[in-house]
Motif scaffolding. Structure first.
Motif, PDB file in Angstrom:
ATOM      1  N   PRO A  33       0.687  -1.169  -0.151  1.00  0.00           N
ATOM      2  CA  PRO A  33      -0.002   0.063   0.112  1.00  0.00           C
ATOM      3  C   PRO A  33       0.979   1.245   0.017  1.00  0.00           C
ATOM      4  CG  PRO A  33      -0.907  -1.617   1.468  1.00  0.00           C
ATOM      5  CD  PRO A  33       0.258  -2.218   1.133  1.00  0.00           C
ATOM      6  N   VAL A  34       2.028   1.249   0.500  1.00  0.00           N
ATOM      7  CA  VAL A  34       2.864   2.509   0.603  1.00  0.00           C
ATOM      8  C   VAL A  34       2.921   3.179  -0.896  1.00  0.00           C
ATOM      9  CG1 VAL A  34       5.005   1.377   0.321  1.00  0.00           C
ATOM     10  CG2 VAL A  34       4.926   3.660   1.551  1.00  0.00           C
ATOM     11  N   ASN A  35       2.785   2.030  -2.008  1.00  0.00           N
ATOM     12  CA  ASN A  35       3.111   2.323  -3.351  1.00  0.00           C
ATOM     13  C   ASN A  35       1.986   3.557  -3.789  1.00  0.00           C
ATOM     14  OD1 ASN A  35       5.701   1.145  -3.910  1.00  0.00           O
ATOM     15  ND2 ASN A  35       4.705  -0.615  -3.413  1.00  0.00           N
ATOM     16  N   PHE A  36       0.811   3.469  -3.118  1.00  0.00           N
ATOM     17  CA  PHE A  36      -0.280   4.125  -3.532  1.00  0.00           C
ATOM     18  C   PHE A  36       0.092   5.756  -3.240  1.00  0.00           C
ATOM     19  CE2 PHE A  36      -3.273   0.415  -2.150  1.00  0.00           C
ATOM     20  CZ  PHE A  36      -2.874  -0.049  -3.495  1.00  0.00           C
ATOM     21  N   PHE A  37       0.935   6.051  -2.541  1.00  0.00           N
ATOM     22  CA  PHE A  37       1.338   7.524  -2.020  1.00  0.00           C
ATOM     23  C   PHE A  37       2.626   7.900  -2.991  1.00  0.00           C
ATOM     24  CE2 PHE A  37      -0.534   5.139   1.467  1.00  0.00           C
ATOM     25  CZ  PHE A  37      -1.571   6.222   1.925  1.00  0.00           C
ATOM     26  N   LYS A  38       2.580   7.378  -4.075  1.00  0.00           N
ATOM     27  CA  LYS A  38       4.036   7.848  -4.718  1.00  0.00           C
ATOM     28  C   LYS A  38       3.877   9.054  -5.434  1.00  0.00           C
ATOM     29  CE  LYS A  38       6.458   3.513  -5.775  1.00  0.00           C
ATOM     30  NZ  LYS A  38       6.873   2.478  -6.956  1.00  0.00           N
ATOM     31  N   GLY A  39       2.441   9.536  -5.733  1.00  0.00           N
ATOM     32  CA  GLY A  39       2.175  10.720  -6.171  1.00  0.00           C
ATOM     33  C   GLY A  39       2.012  11.929  -5.342  1.00  0.00           C
ATOM     34  N   VAL A  40       2.227  11.633  -4.050  1.00  0.00           N
ATOM     35  CA  VAL A  40       2.032  12.802  -3.008  1.00  0.00           C
ATOM     36  C   VAL A  40       3.446  13.504  -3.057  1.00  0.00           C
ATOM     37  CG1 VAL A  40       1.883  13.291  -0.556  1.00  0.00           C
ATOM     38  CG2 VAL A  40       0.250  11.372  -1.789  1.00  0.00           C
ATOM     39  N   PRO A  41       3.619  14.728  -2.603  1.00  0.00           N
ATOM     40  CA  PRO A  41       4.836  15.453  -2.875  1.00  0.00           C
ATOM     41  C   PRO A  41       5.585  14.775  -1.512  1.00  0.00           C
ATOM     42  CG  PRO A  41       3.326  16.967  -3.304  1.00  0.00           C
ATOM     43  CD  PRO A  41       2.369  15.721  -2.951  1.00  0.00           C
ATOM     44  N   ALA A  42       7.064  14.749  -1.839  1.00  0.00           N
ATOM     45  CA  ALA A  42       7.746  13.995  -0.767  1.00  0.00           C
ATOM     46  C   ALA A  42       8.001  14.496   0.606  1.00  0.00           C
ATOM     47  CB  ALA A  42       9.194  13.763  -1.385  1.00  0.00           C
ATOM     48  N   PRO A  43       7.828  15.971   0.648  1.00  0.00           N
ATOM     49  CA  PRO A  43       8.043  16.892   1.861  1.00  0.00           C
ATOM     50  C   PRO A  43       6.828  16.523   2.780  1.00  0.00           C
ATOM     51  CG  PRO A  43       8.322  18.193   0.132  1.00  0.00           C
ATOM     52  CD  PRO A  43       7.990  17.026  -0.601  1.00  0.00           C
ATOM     53  N   VAL A  44       5.590  16.076   2.145  1.00  0.00           N
ATOM     54  CA  VAL A  44       4.461  15.958   2.935  1.00  0.00           C
ATOM     55  C   VAL A  44       3.933  14.226   3.043  1.00  0.00           C
ATOM     56  CG1 VAL A  44       3.541  18.314   2.523  1.00  0.00           C
ATOM     57  CG2 VAL A  44       2.697  16.501   1.104  1.00  0.00           C
ATOM     58  N   ARG A  45       4.643  13.533   2.206  1.00  0.00           N
ATOM     59  CA  ARG A  45       4.198  12.258   2.026  1.00  0.00           C
ATOM     60  C   ARG A  45       4.152  11.603   3.356  1.00  0.00           C
ATOM     61  NH1 ARG A  45       7.900   9.460  -1.863  1.00  0.00           N
ATOM     62  NH2 ARG A  45       6.866  10.887  -3.144  1.00  0.00           N
ATOM     63  N   PRO A  46       5.218  11.578   4.295  1.00  0.00           N
ATOM     64  CA  PRO A  46       4.892  11.031   5.510  1.00  0.00           C
ATOM     65  C   PRO A  46       3.857  11.071   6.455  1.00  0.00           C
ATOM     66  CG  PRO A  46       7.242  11.570   5.195  1.00  0.00           C
ATOM     67  CD  PRO A  46       6.480  12.351   4.212  1.00  0.00           C
ATOM     68  N   VAL A  47       3.610  12.692   6.403  1.00  0.00           N
ATOM     69  CA  VAL A  47       2.358  13.080   7.300  1.00  0.00           C
ATOM     70  C   VAL A  47       1.120  12.581   6.601  1.00  0.00           C
ATOM     71  CG1 VAL A  47       1.073  15.060   7.668  1.00  0.00           C
ATOM     72  CG2 VAL A  47       3.533  15.338   7.702  1.00  0.00           C
ATOM     73  N   VAL A  48       0.953  12.640   5.381  1.00  0.00           N
ATOM     74  CA  VAL A  48      -0.340  12.020   4.412  1.00  0.00           C
ATOM     75  C   VAL A  48      -0.382  10.523   4.918  1.00  0.00           C
ATOM     76  CG1 VAL A  48      -1.475  11.613   2.195  1.00  0.00           C
ATOM     77  CG2 VAL A  48      -0.205  13.661   2.875  1.00  0.00           C
ATOM     78  N   VAL A  49       0.734   9.913   4.838  1.00  0.00           N
ATOM     79  CA  VAL A  49       0.606   8.452   5.148  1.00  0.00           C
ATOM     80  C   VAL A  49       0.195   8.098   6.242  1.00  0.00           C
ATOM     81  CG1 VAL A  49       1.859   6.141   5.285  1.00  0.00           C
ATOM     82  CG2 VAL A  49       2.365   7.488   3.360  1.00  0.00           C
ATOM     83  N   SER A  50       0.966   8.793   7.260  1.00  0.00           N
ATOM     84  CA  SER A  50       0.304   8.634   8.707  1.00  0.00           C
ATOM     85  C   SER A  50      -1.098   8.900   9.024  1.00  0.00           C
ATOM     86  CB  SER A  50       1.349   9.311   9.591  1.00  0.00           C
ATOM     87  OG  SER A  50       0.999   9.376  10.905  1.00  0.00           O
ATOM     88  N   MET A  51      -1.623   9.967   8.397  1.00  0.00           N
ATOM     89  CA  MET A  51      -3.072  10.345   8.480  1.00  0.00           C
ATOM     90  C   MET A  51      -3.721   9.318   8.143  1.00  0.00           C
ATOM     91  SD  MET A  51      -5.103  13.693   7.147  1.00  0.00           S
ATOM     92  CE  MET A  51      -4.847  12.882   5.331  1.00  0.00           C
ATOM     93  N   VAL A  52      -3.588   8.666   6.793  1.00  0.00           N
ATOM     94  CA  VAL A  52      -4.437   7.927   6.102  1.00  0.00           C
ATOM     95  C   VAL A  52      -4.227   6.366   7.180  1.00  0.00           C
ATOM     96  CG1 VAL A  52      -4.643   6.433   3.987  1.00  0.00           C
ATOM     97  CG2 VAL A  52      -4.199   8.694   3.824  1.00  0.00           C
TER      98      VAL A  52
END
Length: 243
Positions: A119-138
């Motif tokens: 599932p982490v691969n679903f977040f590849k389109g999220v900008p790198a600086p905010v990706r960890p925050v988005v992943v954690s939130m989801v």
């Protein structure tokens, strides 16, 4: 032409979501012309996948999509089944969608190694600086969903036991039959196939996955469904296509 929206082939599966695979298999069973496209949650009428567009009409939810195909195009996915068989098919479908599914979600999303492989691969389109925050939130939101559904209130061993009970029931009822209700595929096979390949998928390691893969009849069943409805593929979820 009907357009089916999903997340696309992933993890060695026709789609990462078993519900999309179910809808695609129903469309292949129907022999209606259709095409596939990547989803947009903002466009999805139920806020989830799958959904279809048919003559400008958007419809969501795999069960409602099936009913639409049956009503609009006069398709009988359950031709020849008795009332008792229809009841059994509905019970197994709900077991897979409302029980086994959530156990599978837990092992894909909450087990760190599996999450990093999938599932982490679903977040590849999220900008790198905010990706960890988005992943954690989801993931935090999904954990709350699992808790609200009920499966997330259990220990990992308990979730495994519940999931295996469903897998064992599927394998026991299938037995030596070519398809779930007998010699020919029926509507329930779209669901059983989709959730069998999701559970067997070798990418996501767990006792649940190993239990599913241990049932030789389920693996042969997946191979038969692949040969019948996905003839362009040699195998799905590590199960070789075979008539």
């Amino acid at each position: 032409m009907i357009t089916l929206y999903g997340s696309g082939p992933n993890f060695g599966l026709p789609d990462a979501s078993p519900f999309v695979t179910k809808a695609e298999t129903l469309l292949r069973m129907s022999k209606l012309p259709f095409k596939k496209a990547l989803m947009s949650f903002s466009k999805a009428p139920k806020g989830k996948i799958p959904y279809i567009e048919d003559d400008g009409q958007l419809l969501g939810d795999s069960t409602l999509i099936r009913w639409h195909l049956e009503k609009k195009y006069g398709i009988d996915f359950d031709q020849g089944l008795s009332a008792e068989q229809l009841a059994i098919a509905w019970a197994f479908e709900k077991m897979a969608e409302d029980n086994l599914y959530w156990a599978s979600v837990y092992f894909r999303w909450m087990i760190e190694d599996n999450f990093r492989k999938g599932p982490v691969n679903f977040f590849k389109g999220v900008p790198a600086p905010v990706r960890p925050v988005v992943v954690s939130m989801v993931r935090r939101r999904l954990r709350k969903t699992l808790h609200g559904q009920g499966i997330g209130r259990h220990s990992e061993d308990e979730i495994t036991a519940i999931g295996i009970r469903s897998i064992d029931a599927m394998a026991a009822y299938l037995g030596d039959k070519p398809f779930f209700m007998g010699r020919e595929p029926a509507g329930i096979d779209a669901t059983m196939f989709a959730f069998a390949v999701s559970a067997i998928c070798p990418l996501f390691e767990s006792d649940l996955q190993r239990a599913a893969a241990s049932h030789a009849n389920l693996r042969r069943y997946v191979g038969r469904m692949t040969a019948r409805f996905y003839p362009e593929l040699r195998e799905i979820a590590g199960c070789e296509a075979a008539a």
